[in-house]
Enzyme design. Structure first.
Site, PDB file in Angstrom:
ATOM      1  N   LYS A  31       0.814  -1.053   0.067  1.00  0.00           N
ATOM      2  CA  LYS A  31       0.002  -0.170   0.159  1.00  0.00           C
ATOM      3  C   LYS A  31       0.915   1.274   0.008  1.00  0.00           C
ATOM      4  CE  LYS A  31      -3.858   2.394   1.889  1.00  0.00           C
ATOM      5  NZ  LYS A  31      -3.489   3.635   1.112  1.00  0.00           N
ATOM      6  N   ASP A  33       1.415   5.572   0.066  1.00  0.00           N
ATOM      7  CA  ASP A  33       1.042   6.468   0.559  1.00  0.00           C
ATOM      8  C   ASP A  33       1.132   7.592  -0.632  1.00  0.00           C
ATOM      9  OD1 ASP A  33       0.080   8.231   2.427  1.00  0.00           O
ATOM     10  OD2 ASP A  33       1.769   8.316   3.757  1.00  0.00           O
ATOM     11  N   GLU A 164       3.216   0.958   4.985  1.00  0.00           N
ATOM     12  CA  GLU A 164       1.723   1.463   5.307  1.00  0.00           C
ATOM     13  C   GLU A 164       0.819   0.228   5.478  1.00  0.00           C
ATOM     14  OE1 GLU A 164      -1.780   4.405   3.925  1.00  0.00           O
ATOM     15  OE2 GLU A 164       0.287   4.892   3.559  1.00  0.00           O
TER      16      GLU A 164
END
Length: 174
Positions: A31, A33, A164
């Site tokens: 993931k 950001d 993340e």
């Protein structure tokens, strides 16, 4: 494959879960950001859109220029990030995009339309293969990394690196 105009397509959203699914039918991506960014090429012009359909060409001109090498009538989905000195995506740096223009990078993770043909009914693994062969990679554009390793190993890596999170996708999903 049915014909499709190259136009903005509403993005699928990630669903938060307490536990990620496991198994060979799943692939995983880190993931990032950043901002969801969809690139639409009609004729010779590329338009990059936010997930709310705002045009962001002026905000991310290097990404739009790099994606100009896409075939006409093509739609790509991905995430635009600013890469910090530690090599990780940095949302605060992305917010200050004018001072971080050289660190802006687009990670493509899906292709939705290719040369005027809709790929929305094509399984993810096949679309990913088409994306690998279509995406013009540069200093500002690359493929997102897909991982097939066992989930516990990937989660240890993500936690150790302070990333993340992870996004799970069914490999056969349309």
């Amino acid at each position: 494959m049915p014909k499709a105009p190259a136009a903005f397509i509403e993005s699928m959203e990630c669903l938060p879960v307490t536990a990620l699914p496991e198994g060979p039918e799943w692939s995983y991506e880190i993931k990032l950001d950043g901002f969801r960014l969809e690139a639409v090429k009609v004729g010779k012009k590329v338009t990059v859109y936010s997930r709310r359909k705002n045009i962001l060409n002026e905000r991310f001109p290097r990404v739009a220029e790099a994606l100009a090498k896409l075939p006409a009538s093509t739609v790509i989905d991905g995430e635009v990030c600013a890469i910090g000195p530690d090599g990780r995506s940095d949302f605060q740096l992305l917010q200050n995009f004018r001072s971080a223009e050289a660190q802006i990078h687009y990670f493509a993770f899906d292709i939705l339309v290719l040369k005027g043909k809709s790929l929305l009914k094509v399984p993810l693994d096949e679309r990913r293969d088409m994306l690998v062969h279509t995406l013009p990679q540069s200093d500002h554009v690359t493929l997102s990394v897909v991982d097939y390793r066992p989930l516990p190993n990937l989660m240890r890596f993500v936690q150790k690196a302070g990333l993340e999170g992870v996004i799970a996708k069914r490999r056969d999903s349309v």
